[in-house]
Design an enzyme around this catalytic site. Structure first.
Site, PDB file in Angstrom:
ATOM      1  N   HIS A   1       2.159   1.890  -3.228  1.00 45.44           N
ATOM      2  CA  HIS A   1       1.236   2.872  -3.930  1.00 45.44           C
ATOM      3  C   HIS A   1       1.878   4.244  -3.578  1.00 45.44           C
ATOM      4  O   HIS A   1       1.023   5.053  -4.187  1.00 45.44           O
ATOM      5  CB  HIS A   1      -0.039   2.729  -2.961  1.00 45.44           C
ATOM      6  CG  HIS A   1      -0.704   1.661  -3.526  1.00 45.44           C
ATOM      7  ND1 HIS A   1      -2.111   1.160  -2.814  1.00 45.44           N
ATOM      8  CD2 HIS A   1      -0.461   0.265  -4.117  1.00 45.44           C
ATOM      9  CE1 HIS A   1      -2.350   0.003  -3.167  1.00 45.44           C
ATOM     10  NE2 HIS A   1      -1.779  -0.808  -3.905  1.00 45.44           N
TER      11      HIS A   1
ATOM     12  N   ASP B   1       0.717  -1.149  -0.039  1.00 42.81           N
ATOM     13  CA  ASP B   1       0.009   0.005   0.095  1.00 42.81           C
ATOM     14  C   ASP B   1       0.756   1.081   0.236  1.00 42.81           C
ATOM     15  O   ASP B   1       2.202   1.198  -0.472  1.00 42.81           O
ATOM     16  CB  ASP B   1      -0.983  -0.215   1.288  1.00 42.81           C
ATOM     17  CG  ASP B   1      -2.271   0.557   0.797  1.00 42.81           C
ATOM     18  OD1 ASP B   1      -2.384   1.809   0.584  1.00 42.81           O
ATOM     19  OD2 ASP B   1      -3.482   0.088   1.034  1.00 42.81           O
TER      20      ASP B   1
END
Length: 389
Positions: A236, A213
């Site tokens: 991310h 993430d």
């Protein structure tokens, strides 16, 4: 704290923990401290056998080399003096945990967490069963929490394979993360490296973060956040947001992300807000400077239509006012044709956005950009050139 005060008097003169005689989360609680010292958990019943639950042992400041299994632990102040938590060994979480957090530091002033050791969340099973996008009541533990910590440093430690966030910062003031190492595979969902919320004067420097993430996520209510020399990937990217999901969110003011390298991430530097914000909000004075992108999917992105899993009303327009944003000296390669995407709110268009010295190339062909509800200022070379949707 058990009988640590009695036991320590036989080993040390002065400086010891006061006992609280109260178990919290089946673990440790910091009481008042007289002077400063350290205690080796092996001297107080700890075991380095990867089987014994050392959360049930006595208090410790020093975790020596070895591998230790530990259930949930809370180290909580107030404390009468600085605290040093020296981690040289590897602490492993139980594979099956049903709690909000695993290791927590709370309400401590002048805390130092240091050492060459780390935390292993053993999250592989949790990732496979993660359904938090569908179940709002899902419960996956954050590996290490820092709640209401002031004037403190976290340096040198590592976190691997967390079940959810690796490190969570809440309500902290003047907290520095230096040379931390965070790692989880790119398919490990919701494993943000460091999430920062409602805090002031937080810095992350000289660190390596790769997760499934955001490497670093900066939520609502943050002021004076500095990210410097962070290597991010996989993951991310480095994100401000998401913002605008809840009614009680405070503004984000003063974020500097500088001299970072992102490699193979889904996003580069990103600001994201929900389109159906329940209340007006602010994100301002945001600087992204001297960033290297290596095969990054979306190198520069402002997304005010952020709506993961289709869980919001995308027909609405975000109520978060984004302003005073600078993207400067951002170089490298994009893994997609659109290297710059700035999609702002129709209701509150982005204000005072500046781009300078941008050079992002796409190995698969021509690179392009898109901008909506924003009139950015441009200086120096900009590649790709800006175009409006």
């Amino acid at each position: 704290m058990g009988d640590i005060m009695t036991a320590s008097s036989q080993l040390l003169s002065g400086s010891l923990f006061r006992p609280s005689h109260r178990d919290i989360l089946n673990g440790w609680r910091l009481g008042a401290i007289v002077d400063a010292s350290s205690f080796n958990i092996l001297d107080f019943g700890g075991a380095s056998d990867s089987k014994t639950d050392n959360a049930k042992g006595k208090n410790s400041v020093l975790i020596p080399k070895g591998t230790y299994l530990s259930g949930s632990v809370l180290l909580e102040g107030k404390c009468n003096g600085p605290i040093t938590f020296q981690l040289q060994g590897l602490i492993k979480a139980p594979v099956d945990m049903n709690s909000y957090s695993w290791f927590s530091f709370s309400h401590i002033d002048q805390l130092t967490v240091t050492g060459s050791g780390g935390f292993d969340g053993q999250g592989q099973k949790a990732w496979a069963n993660n359904n938090c996008d569908k179940d709002p009541n899902c419960k996956l533990p954050i590996s290490v929490r820092f709640d209401f910590i002031t004037n403190s440093v976290v340096q040198g430690i590592s976190s691997i394979n967390s079940k959810a966030f690796h490190m969570n910062v809440l309500g902290c003031n003047n907290l520095k993360f230096i040379s931390v190492r965070i790692s989880a595979p790119e398919n490990s969902r919701n494993t943000d490296g460091i999430h920062i919320g409602e805090s002031t004067g937080i810095s992350v420097a000289h660190s390596i973060i790769g997760t499934g993430d955001d490497c670093i996520s900066i939520g609502p209510g943050n002021n004076d956040i500095n990210i410097f020399d962070v290597q991010c990937g996989p993951g991310h990217g480095i994100s401000i947001g998401s913002l605008g999901k809840y009614t009680n969110e405070e503004p984000v003011k003063g974020v500097v992300i500088q001299h970072c390298t992102l490699t193979g991430t889904d996003n580069g530097v990103r600001i994201k807000t929900w389109p159906d914000s329940p209340k007006q909000g602010i994100a301002t004075n945001l600087t992204f400077d001297d960033i290297i992108m290596k095969n990054v999917q979306n190198p520069i992105i402002i997304d005010q239509q952020y709506c993961p899993f289709g869980s919001c009303n995308q027909k609405k327009s975000s109520l978060i006012q984004i302003s005073k944003v600078k993207f400067n000296n951002i170089q490298g390669t994009s893994a997609s044709p659109i290297a710059i995407s700035i999609i702002c709110s129709k209701t509150f268009p982005c204000q005072d956005v500046e781009l300078s010295k941008i050079n992002l190339k796409y190995n698969g062909g021509d690179t392009s950009s898109t901008t909506t509800n924003v009139k950015p200022r441009v200086s120096g070379q900009i590649f790709p050139s800006l175009s409006s949707a």
